[in-house]
Design a protein around this motif. Structure first.
Motif, PDB file in Angstrom:
ATOM      1  N   ALA A  84       0.815  -1.222   0.000  1.00 52.29           N
ATOM      2  CA  ALA A  84       0.000   0.000   0.000  1.00 52.29           C
ATOM      3  C   ALA A  84       0.850   1.274   0.000  1.00 52.29           C
ATOM      4  O   ALA A  84       0.329   2.358  -0.207  1.00 52.29           O
ATOM      5  CB  ALA A  84      -0.930  -0.004   1.200  1.00 52.29           C
ATOM      6  N   GLN A  85       2.169   1.146   0.246  1.00 48.03           N
ATOM      7  CA  GLN A  85       3.025   2.320   0.276  1.00 48.03           C
ATOM      8  C   GLN A  85       3.276   2.834  -1.132  1.00 48.03           C
ATOM      9  O   GLN A  85       3.377   2.066  -2.084  1.00 48.03           O
ATOM     10  CB  GLN A  85       4.388   1.986   0.898  1.00 48.03           C
ATOM     11  CG  GLN A  85       4.419   2.033   2.394  1.00 48.03           C
ATOM     12  CD  GLN A  85       5.826   1.786   2.914  1.00 48.03           C
ATOM     13  OE1 GLN A  85       6.526   0.895   2.465  1.00 48.03           O
ATOM     14  NE2 GLN A  85       6.226   2.585   3.877  1.00 48.03           N
ATOM     15  N   GLY A  86       3.425   4.126  -1.240  1.00 46.29           N
ATOM     16  CA  GLY A  86       3.768   4.715  -2.525  1.00 46.29           C
ATOM     17  C   GLY A  86       5.237   4.489  -2.848  1.00 46.29           C
ATOM     18  O   GLY A  86       6.028   4.083  -1.997  1.00 46.29           O
ATOM     19  N   VAL A  87       5.596   4.770  -4.080  1.00 46.67           N
ATOM     20  CA  VAL A  87       6.964   4.567  -4.542  1.00 46.67           C
ATOM     21  C   VAL A  87       7.941   5.443  -3.754  1.00 46.67           C
ATOM     22  O   VAL A  87       8.990   4.967  -3.306  1.00 46.67           O
ATOM     23  CB  VAL A  87       7.061   4.859  -6.056  1.00 46.67           C
ATOM     24  CG1 VAL A  87       8.496   4.765  -6.536  1.00 46.67           C
ATOM     25  CG2 VAL A  87       6.178   3.908  -6.837  1.00 46.67           C
ATOM     26  N   THR A  88       7.598   6.698  -3.560  1.00 44.76           N
ATOM     27  CA  THR A  88       8.484   7.608  -2.836  1.00 44.76           C
ATOM     28  C   THR A  88       8.667   7.161  -1.395  1.00 44.76           C
ATOM     29  O   THR A  88       9.796   7.147  -0.881  1.00 44.76           O
ATOM     30  CB  THR A  88       7.928   9.047  -2.885  1.00 44.76           C
ATOM     31  OG1 THR A  88       7.768   9.424  -4.252  1.00 44.76           O
ATOM     32  CG2 THR A  88       8.859  10.021  -2.199  1.00 44.76           C
ATOM     33  N   SER A  89       7.586   6.765  -0.734  1.00 46.89           N
ATOM     34  CA  SER A  89       7.669   6.290   0.650  1.00 46.89           C
ATOM     35  C   SER A  89       8.532   5.044   0.745  1.00 46.89           C
ATOM     36  O   SER A  89       9.371   4.918   1.639  1.00 46.89           O
ATOM     37  CB  SER A  89       6.285   5.968   1.201  1.00 46.89           C
ATOM     38  OG  SER A  89       5.460   7.076   1.167  1.00 46.89           O
ATOM     39  N   SER A  90       8.329   4.112  -0.172  1.00 48.52           N
ATOM     40  CA  SER A  90       9.099   2.869  -0.163  1.00 48.52           C
ATOM     41  C   SER A  90      10.581   3.148  -0.369  1.00 48.52           C
ATOM     42  O   SER A  90      11.433   2.579   0.308  1.00 48.52           O
ATOM     43  CB  SER A  90       8.602   1.917  -1.254  1.00 48.52           C
ATOM     44  OG  SER A  90       7.297   1.481  -0.968  1.00 48.52           O
ATOM     45  N   PHE A  91      10.895   4.043  -1.297  1.00 50.81           N
ATOM     46  CA  PHE A  91      12.284   4.380  -1.557  1.00 50.81           C
ATOM     47  C   PHE A  91      12.911   5.031  -0.332  1.00 50.81           C
ATOM     48  O   PHE A  91      14.007   4.657   0.094  1.00 50.81           O
ATOM     49  CB  PHE A  91      12.400   5.308  -2.773  1.00 50.81           C
ATOM     50  CG  PHE A  91      13.817   5.640  -3.118  1.00 50.81           C
ATOM     51  CD1 PHE A  91      14.608   4.738  -3.820  1.00 50.81           C
ATOM     52  CD2 PHE A  91      14.373   6.853  -2.735  1.00 50.81           C
ATOM     53  CE1 PHE A  91      15.934   5.042  -4.128  1.00 50.81           C
ATOM     54  CE2 PHE A  91      15.693   7.158  -3.043  1.00 50.81           C
ATOM     55  CZ  PHE A  91      16.475   6.259  -3.738  1.00 50.81           C
ATOM     56  N   SER A  92      12.224   5.990   0.255  1.00 55.20           N
ATOM     57  CA  SER A  92      12.719   6.686   1.449  1.00 55.20           C
ATOM     58  C   SER A  92      12.951   5.701   2.590  1.00 55.20           C
ATOM     59  O   SER A  92      13.974   5.757   3.278  1.00 55.20           O
ATOM     60  CB  SER A  92      11.725   7.766   1.864  1.00 55.20           C
ATOM     61  OG  SER A  92      12.126   8.375   3.059  1.00 55.20           O
ATOM     62  N   PHE A  93      11.995   4.807   2.785  1.00 58.06           N
ATOM     63  CA  PHE A  93      12.114   3.814   3.851  1.00 58.06           C
ATOM     64  C   PHE A  93      13.328   2.912   3.610  1.00 58.06           C
ATOM     65  O   PHE A  93      14.087   2.604   4.533  1.00 58.06           O
ATOM     66  CB  PHE A  93      10.828   2.987   3.918  1.00 58.06           C
ATOM     67  CG  PHE A  93      10.668   2.200   5.186  1.00 58.06           C
ATOM     68  CD1 PHE A  93      10.598   2.825   6.408  1.00 58.06           C
ATOM     69  CD2 PHE A  93      10.582   0.824   5.142  1.00 58.06           C
ATOM     70  CE1 PHE A  93      10.445   2.105   7.584  1.00 58.06           C
ATOM     71  CE2 PHE A  93      10.428   0.091   6.309  1.00 58.06           C
ATOM     72  CZ  PHE A  93      10.359   0.737   7.522  1.00 58.06           C
TER      73      PHE A  93
END
Length: 163
Positions: A74-83
């Motif tokens: 459910a995470q967006g691409v930007t959130s996943s990358f940042s994480f």
């Protein structure tokens, strides 16, 4: 003579925390973040220098337990990358400062050990139950990362971070 071994629990993510536990004393640090501006928008990012300094202050013989996380569907691409960037930076800071590799433990494993699920309030309550002298360190809902880091450190203490 060396002090007793410490166990460092790390709940990764920008809202995570780092807990240092020696069996009695517990210190908790919110994940070090700094604010930057990108395209006129304020963003939070990991302060890698502060993280590196915090890890460098620890004894290289101490044991580190990091929650083994992954991107959520459910995470967006930007959130996943940042994480992922934060998780990788934490692993690098640990690898550069400790003799033993970090124990990566899945949420299912360590939370199962404490009878927990994904409920963050339950993590705060369980940490308060198991570490009552330190419950003042996670009084607010937003402090769930502190409680989870403390539980990860306690998990390492119980298992010697070698499971």
């Amino acid at each position: 003579m060396r002090e007793r071994m410490k166990f460092i629990g790390i709940d990764p993510g920008l809202h995570g925390a780092i807990a240092i536990f020696d069996g009695e004393k517990l210190a908790v640090h919110d994940m070090p973040i700094k604010k930057i501006t990108i395209n006129k928008k304020r963003r939070s990012m990991l302060d890698m220098q502060v993280l590196a300094d915090l890890m460098h202050e620890q004894d290289p013989h101490d044991r580190v337990v990091i929650e083994a996380v992954h991107a959520m569907p459910a995470q967006g691409v930007t959130s996943s990358f940042s994480f992922g960037v934060v998780f990788g930076a934490i692993q690098q800071a640990v690898a550069c400062n400790f003799y033993a590799p970090a124990l990566l433990v899945t949420p299912q494993r360590w939370k199962g050990h404490f009878g927990l699920d994904s409920n963050k309030d339950a993590s705060r309550a369980r940490a308060s139950e198991l570490l009552p002298a330190h419950a003042h360190l996670w009084p607010l809902k937003k402090h769930d990362g502190r409680a989870e880091a403390a539980l990860l450190a306690l998990y390492g203490h119980r298992y010697g971070a070698i499971t």
